[in-house]
Write an enzyme that holds these catalytic residues in place. Sequence first.
Site, PDB file in Angstrom:
ATOM      1  N   CYS A 114       0.812  -1.221   0.000  1.00 37.66           N
ATOM      2  CA  CYS A 114       0.000   0.000   0.000  1.00 37.66           C
ATOM      3  C   CYS A 114       0.846   1.273   0.000  1.00 37.66           C
ATOM      4  O   CYS A 114       0.365   2.339  -0.373  1.00 37.66           O
ATOM      5  CB  CYS A 114      -0.938   0.010   1.192  1.00 37.66           C
ATOM      6  SG  CYS A 114      -2.098  -1.377   1.239  1.00 37.66           S
ATOM      7  N   HIS A 264      -3.617   7.324   3.058  1.00 36.39           N
ATOM      8  CA  HIS A 264      -3.964   6.054   2.430  1.00 36.39           C
ATOM      9  C   HIS A 264      -5.381   5.660   2.841  1.00 36.39           C
ATOM     10  O   HIS A 264      -5.725   5.686   4.023  1.00 36.39           O
ATOM     11  CB  HIS A 264      -2.962   4.983   2.858  1.00 36.39           C
ATOM     12  CG  HIS A 264      -3.350   3.588   2.489  1.00 36.39           C
ATOM     13  ND1 HIS A 264      -3.760   3.246   1.219  1.00 36.39           N
ATOM     14  CD2 HIS A 264      -3.398   2.446   3.235  1.00 36.39           C
ATOM     15  CE1 HIS A 264      -4.038   1.947   1.192  1.00 36.39           C
ATOM     16  NE2 HIS A 264      -3.824   1.448   2.397  1.00 36.39           N
ATOM     17  N   ASN A 294     -10.045  -0.252  -0.046  1.00 39.83           N
ATOM     18  CA  ASN A 294      -8.587  -0.140  -0.001  1.00 39.83           C
ATOM     19  C   ASN A 294      -8.017  -0.615  -1.337  1.00 39.83           C
ATOM     20  O   ASN A 294      -8.042  -1.807  -1.634  1.00 39.83           O
ATOM     21  CB  ASN A 294      -8.050  -0.988   1.156  1.00 39.83           C
ATOM     22  CG  ASN A 294      -6.547  -0.891   1.323  1.00 39.83           C
ATOM     23  OD1 ASN A 294      -5.840  -0.412   0.448  1.00 39.83           O
ATOM     24  ND2 ASN A 294      -6.055  -1.358   2.456  1.00 39.83           N
TER      25      ASN A 294
END
Length: 337
Positions: A114, A264, A294
């Site tokens: 990520c 994020h 996500n």
Amino acid sequence: MTIHSRISGFGFHVPATSLSNADIESRCDITDEWILSRTGIATRRILGEGESGSDLALAASTAALENCGRKADEITHIVYTTCTPDACCPSAACTLAGKLGIDGLMAVDVNAACAGFVNGMELADALVARSPAACVLLVASECLSHRCNWEDRTTAVLFGDGAGAVLVTGSATPPPAAAPRNLSGEILDIIIGSDGSKGDLLLISGGFSASPYKLGDRVGPDYFIRMQGGLVFKQAVRCMTACCKELLERNSLGAKDVDLFIPHQANSRIIEAVGSRLDIPAERVFLNVHKYGNTSAASIPLALGEAMQEGRIERGMRVLVATFGGGLTWGAALMRF
């Protein structure tokens, strides 16, 4: 002459197929209310039949090029950040170069889960410092829906697919004559960190050299995302908060100097916790996790592109981005538009 990197040409793309919480209630024996209250996610986009991650990357890259009036043959380097490439070999970056119809350039993959996009920013910034005339295509594309175990509701409901892309150039590089009126952001500073000793908190291991499959083997749970959610949550909040504070302090700035914070988009609870610890009010925190879930490395460039599209970023603004992912990896970047 000091060369300052600039980030411009914002583009993003998500698959057409939408998967709402209601759509997956029966798959995971779970309710929409349970998912929404714990993650803030209402829906996510997933690859359709025959689509791949590089297809998403191509669409995002094309949009980024159009946004800043550049052509594909102006690209000198491709940095492609992903933990879900089309194949182990060739690299996703080479595959994308082929789809863009360009060759003879550096094309390299970066896997920091990520945190991939911010790691890619660090690499692109270094490439521009080394070659001031460089035009780096920095793209992040992920298709984690292909690595979701639908028998594990703690992870399967979290992830979606998407891509985002930008162009990174030197401040001395003139914009193309055909460039539309679009904003670009000077990269002021970047912080990157990692802790490999905690890698088992979030991993996808099956099918690789430490966990190989033989022809005819059944795919096991190790092929899919495995995560110790509570511990990952604590690490994410701690690391993102710490690197943002360090970044602001070493640039003699405080929370009041951040016009927009783009964290994020992992889940709403992490975002709220980090924003609160940084003392950045909710109205200055960008949020789109409810729409896309996500999207791993694609999360930051997708959010940047959407924030730009919505007019949330204006000339003169300071934008802070922060991320955290498997590895463990984390990072933050500060830009001025």
